[in-house]
Motif scaffolding. Structure first.
Motif, short mmCIF file in Angstrom:
data_model
loop_
_atom_site.label_atom_id
_atom_site.label_comp_id
_atom_site.label_asym_id
_atom_site.label_seq_id
_atom_site.Cartn_x
_atom_site.Cartn_y
_atom_site.Cartn_z
N UNK A 52 0.81 -1.22 0.00
CA UNK A 52 0.00 0.00 0.00
C UNK A 52 0.84 1.27 0.00
N UNK A 53 1.98 1.27 0.68
CA UNK A 53 2.73 2.51 0.78
C UNK A 53 4.11 2.46 0.15
N UNK A 54 4.56 1.32 -0.34
CA UNK A 54 5.86 1.26 -1.00
C UNK A 54 5.77 0.68 -2.40
N UNK A 55 4.58 0.23 -2.79
CA UNK A 55 4.40 -0.26 -4.14
C UNK A 55 4.66 -1.74 -4.33
N UNK A 56 5.33 -2.38 -3.39
CA UNK A 56 5.62 -3.81 -3.50
C UNK A 56 5.73 -4.40 -2.10
N UNK A 57 5.35 -5.65 -1.95
CA UNK A 57 5.45 -6.25 -0.61
C UNK A 57 6.90 -6.45 -0.21
N UNK A 58 7.16 -6.32 1.10
CA UNK A 58 8.48 -6.64 1.63
C UNK A 58 8.63 -8.15 1.66
N UNK A 59 9.77 -8.65 1.25
CA UNK A 59 9.99 -10.09 1.17
C UNK A 59 11.18 -10.48 2.04
N UNK A 60 10.99 -11.49 2.87
CA UNK A 60 12.07 -12.06 3.66
C UNK A 60 12.64 -11.13 4.71
N UNK A 61 13.72 -11.61 5.33
CA UNK A 61 14.40 -10.83 6.36
C UNK A 61 14.92 -9.53 5.77
N UNK A 62 15.45 -9.60 4.56
CA UNK A 62 15.98 -8.39 3.90
C UNK A 62 14.89 -7.35 3.70
N UNK A 63 13.68 -7.77 3.35
CA UNK A 63 12.56 -6.84 3.18
C UNK A 63 12.19 -6.17 4.49
N UNK A 64 12.17 -6.94 5.58
CA UNK A 64 11.86 -6.38 6.90
C UNK A 64 12.94 -5.38 7.31
N UNK A 65 14.20 -5.73 7.07
CA UNK A 65 15.30 -4.82 7.42
C UNK A 65 15.27 -3.57 6.56
N UNK A 66 14.89 -3.70 5.30
CA UNK A 66 14.79 -2.54 4.42
C UNK A 66 13.71 -1.57 4.92
N UNK A 67 12.56 -2.10 5.33
CA UNK A 67 11.49 -1.26 5.88
C UNK A 67 11.98 -0.55 7.14
N UNK A 68 12.68 -1.27 7.99
CA UNK A 68 13.23 -0.70 9.21
C UNK A 68 14.22 0.43 8.87
N UNK A 69 15.10 0.19 7.92
CA UNK A 69 16.09 1.21 7.52
C UNK A 69 15.41 2.45 6.95
N UNK A 70 14.34 2.27 6.20
CA UNK A 70 13.60 3.42 5.66
C UNK A 70 12.99 4.24 6.79
N UNK A 71 12.53 3.56 7.84
CA UNK A 71 12.02 4.28 9.01
C UNK A 71 13.13 5.09 9.66
N UNK A 72 14.31 4.49 9.80
CA UNK A 72 15.45 5.21 10.39
C UNK A 72 15.89 6.39 9.53
N UNK A 73 15.78 6.24 8.21
CA UNK A 73 16.16 7.32 7.29
C UNK A 73 15.20 8.50 7.38
N UNK A 74 13.93 8.24 7.62
CA UNK A 74 12.90 9.29 7.61
C UNK A 74 12.59 9.87 8.98
N UNK A 75 12.93 9.13 10.04
CA UNK A 75 12.51 9.53 11.38
C UNK A 75 13.69 9.67 12.33
N UNK A 76 13.67 10.74 13.13
CA UNK A 76 14.68 10.88 14.17
C UNK A 76 14.39 9.95 15.34
N UNK A 77 13.12 9.75 15.60
CA UNK A 77 12.75 8.90 16.72
C UNK A 77 11.38 8.30 16.45
N UNK A 78 11.16 7.13 17.01
CA UNK A 78 9.85 6.50 16.96
C UNK A 78 9.69 5.59 18.15
N UNK A 79 8.45 5.47 18.60
CA UNK A 79 8.12 4.58 19.70
C UNK A 79 6.73 4.01 19.45
N UNK A 80 6.65 2.69 19.50
CA UNK A 80 5.38 2.01 19.28
C UNK A 80 4.95 1.33 20.57
#
Length: 147
Positions: A52-80
């Motif tokens: 829905x927001x990146x155009x393609x599903x995240x695949x495997x461990x690398x996909x999860x890590x890529x999503x995480x890295x994009x969060x780090x690139x765009x955000x100074x801080x986050x807490x869930x």
């Protein structure tokens, strides 16, 4: 009339383990510990929410890590914070969460520091097999920004 549970302690133990895996997922983000994904994400994992927001599903461990890295690139801080976690003996491989997040975007391109936090909330469903996340679905709602 008597109610007899057909669910074994093994099923209940599996549900608890699956909930702990999802807690670890949120810990990975909150503590910025990407290595946790190696422990909890299956090689064939699919994050359907990324479509829905990146155009393609995240695949495997690398996909999860890529999503995480994009969060780090765009955000100074986050807490869930997980507000509720639901799992059922009828579907022991599924765990649902209702969560809220407080996100601080990085400085703007002009170098101006960002002072507004973005509040988000969402519902996610995770499917677990053999102690690893194999699928995820998300619905995310952005709340009005707060300073």
């Amino acid at each position: 009339m008597y109610y007899v549970s057909i669910h074994t302690n093994d099923t209940m133990s599996q549900i608890q383990l699956n909930k702990e895996i999802i807690q670890r997922y949120f810990e990975a983000y909150n503590n910025k510990e990407e290595a946790i994904f190696d422990e909890i994400i299956a090689p064939d994992y699919i994050d359907h929410g990324q479509t829905a927001y990146m155009g393609a599903p995240g695949i495997g461990v690398a996909g999860a890590k890529n999503d995480f890295k994009k969060s780090l690139d765009k955000l100074d801080d986050f807490n869930y914070v997980v507000e509720a976690m639901i799992a059922s003996p009828s579907y022991p491989d599924l765990v649902g969460t209702y969560w809220k997040g407080s996100l601080t975007p990085k400085a703007t391109s002009s170098g101006t520091p960002q002072t507004n936090k973005i509040m988000v909330r969402g519902i996610s469903i995770y499917r677990i097999q053999n102690g690893k996340m194999v699928e995820t679905w998300h619905v995310v709602d952005h709340l009005p920004s707060k300073t």
